[in-house]
Design an enzyme around this catalytic site. Sequence first.
Site, PDB file in Angstrom:
ATOM      1  N   GLU A 273      31.999 -12.615  -5.952  1.00 18.18           N
ATOM      2  CA  GLU A 273      32.076 -13.333  -4.755  1.00 18.18           C
ATOM      3  C   GLU A 273      31.153 -13.577  -4.054  1.00 18.18           C
ATOM      4  OE1 GLU A 273      35.089 -10.867  -2.877  1.00 18.18           O
ATOM      5  OE2 GLU A 273      36.700 -11.331  -4.428  1.00 18.18           O
ATOM      6  N   ARG A 276      27.036 -16.509   0.802  1.00 18.82           N
ATOM      7  CA  ARG A 276      25.721 -16.580   1.192  1.00 18.82           C
ATOM      8  C   ARG A 276      24.422 -16.726   0.253  1.00 18.82           C
ATOM      9  NH1 ARG A 276      24.556 -14.672   6.421  1.00 18.82           N
ATOM     10  NH2 ARG A 276      26.215 -13.111   6.168  1.00 18.82           N
ATOM     11  N   CYS A 342      26.520 -25.014  27.615  1.00 22.46           N
ATOM     12  CA  CYS A 342      26.382 -24.299  28.977  1.00 22.46           C
ATOM     13  C   CYS A 342      26.914 -22.923  28.717  1.00 22.46           C
ATOM     14  CB  CYS A 342      27.396 -25.120  29.980  1.00 22.46           C
ATOM     15  SG  CYS A 342      26.725 -26.776  30.020  1.00 22.46           S
ATOM     16  N   GLU A 343      26.107 -22.339  28.098  1.00 21.67           N
ATOM     17  CA  GLU A 343      26.257 -20.758  27.928  1.00 21.67           C
ATOM     18  C   GLU A 343      24.739 -20.139  27.841  1.00 21.67           C
ATOM     19  OE1 GLU A 343      28.948 -18.735  27.341  1.00 21.67           O
ATOM     20  OE2 GLU A 343      30.388 -20.472  27.183  1.00 21.67           O
TER      21      GLU A 343
HETATM   22  C1  LIG Z   1      32.765 -13.284   3.064  1.00 18.86           C
HETATM   23  C2  LIG Z   1      33.037 -12.632   1.786  1.00 18.86           C
HETATM   24  C3  LIG Z   1      32.534 -12.650   0.713  1.00 18.86           C
HETATM   25  C4  LIG Z   1      31.202 -13.512   0.632  1.00 18.86           C
HETATM   26  O1  LIG Z   1      30.233 -12.701   1.187  1.00 18.86           O
HETATM   27  P1  LIG Z   1      28.606 -13.084   1.205  1.00 18.86           P
HETATM   28  O2  LIG Z   1      28.015 -12.219   2.088  1.00 18.86           O
HETATM   29  O3  LIG Z   1      28.600 -14.609   2.006  1.00 18.86           O
HETATM   30  O4  LIG Z   1      28.255 -12.991  -0.200  1.00 18.86           O
HETATM   31  C5  LIG Z   1      33.062 -12.216  -0.540  1.00 18.86           C
HETATM   32  N1  LIG Z   1      34.296 -11.590  -0.647  1.00 18.86           N
HETATM   33  C6  LIG Z   1      35.065 -11.392   0.442  1.00 18.86           C
HETATM   34  C7  LIG Z   1      36.426 -10.825   0.430  1.00 18.86           C
HETATM   35  C8  LIG Z   1      34.792 -12.047   1.662  1.00 18.86           C
HETATM   36  O5  LIG Z   1      35.009 -11.625   2.709  1.00 18.86           O
END
Ligand SMILES: *Cc1c(COP(=O)(O)O)cnc(C)c1O
Length: 418
Positions: A273, A276, A342-343
């Site tokens: 998954e 980033r 404005c922070e």
């Molecule tokens: C956010 C998330 C990701 C992705 O994370 P990255 O650091 O962007 O690769 C994968 N799996 C789950 C369950 C997430 O919540």
Amino acid sequence: MHFFNYKGNELYAEDLPVRLLAEKYGTPLYIYSYKTLLRHFRAYDEAYKSYPHVVCYAVKANTSRAVLRLLAKNGGGADIVSGGELFRAMNAGISPKKIVYAGVGKTEHEIRYALKAGIMMFNVESEQELLEIDRVASDMKVRAPIALRINPNIDPKTHPYISTGMKKNKFGIPIQNAIENYRLAAGLKNIEVVGIHKHIGSQITEVSPFVDALKRILVLLDELNSRQFNIRYLDIGGGLGIPYLDEKPPRPSELARNLLTLINKRKITLVMEPGRSIVGNAGILVTKTLYLKKGTGKNFIIVDAGMNDLMRPSLYDAYHHIIPVVKNRRAYIKADIVGPICESGDFLAKDRKIQNVNQGEYLSVMSAGAYGISMSSNYNSRPTAAEVMVNGKRHSIIRERGTYEDLIKDERVPSYLR
Ligand SMILES: *Cc1c(COP(=O)(O)O)cnc(C)c1O
């Protein structure tokens, strides 16, 4: 690796000068490189090619339709955390069979939607959620494919806000309760146990937390399969970091080599998954210098992008390189690069050494493709930034800049105030 480089004095997005794009589309402007996105996706696909696998891109990193479509067309799946993300993923043409669904707070409505769509599996984060999915599935007269998200209690050595696999985090089922929860799952009539899942955090720049977590998960996997479970999917999560400053994260291929050695000959379909590491370096945020201001003992460069456009510096104290769109030979100054919000927490960089900038000049915030636009808001009633995708010399708007009308279009005034 990405495709934002200087040619002469000009910063290019692939084969186009960033300055021209900023002039044409205005700022703040997100620019994505098609070639970088594709390259990063393929790096994963290649790295795991010796195993049956599905690269389920973590949609929350960047939800833009064109990005999802690009991945869908290249065989990508999706890791989602809400019904809205399921809608987006399917809308972009990602097959539900390649969609995994995590998140600690799935609602009945979302569970129903995902069951109807026929997703690959739910990554279940608690016992009560498991019972709820069983109940909804029974009501719909279907069986729900599930994995349990296991919290292996591993320190990913990253920012505490993006660490998810330690026992103090809200995510997943504690590893010591895993067997008991798998037994419970196996006894539920409308649940089909198909997988095991872990995701320990984000912006992880070393191999060891991944290896340590996987070792624990594999012990559990073997134990489950020796007890007549049939775990078909091993979902290793995402979390691989990217270089923002001077980090040297492993490449997907290096990580894969380490993980595949551990997985060895197990007959399993791998799910991963990444978020980033696919989109992060494939995007920049271009902003225009509005004003320069000398405070007492401090320089401020005030730009037209704020924390509403890119929240990471304010939220995590995150570092992003900020470079001139047209290179100059001016002296370096130290300055805070701040937005119009404005922070006091509205900054893109603090005490940054940067070559002096003039009013009207463009700056590029690098590595802004992940958790940039997807975390943006309309705070201070600022319309959403525009997004452009560049492919060679081609440039296409993939999100029109928001308008003032957009800001109020969902709002209603009670009749007694009319
Ligand atoms: C956010 C998330 C990701 C992705 O994370 P990255 O650091 O962007 O690769 C994968 N799996 C789950 C369950 C997430 O919540």
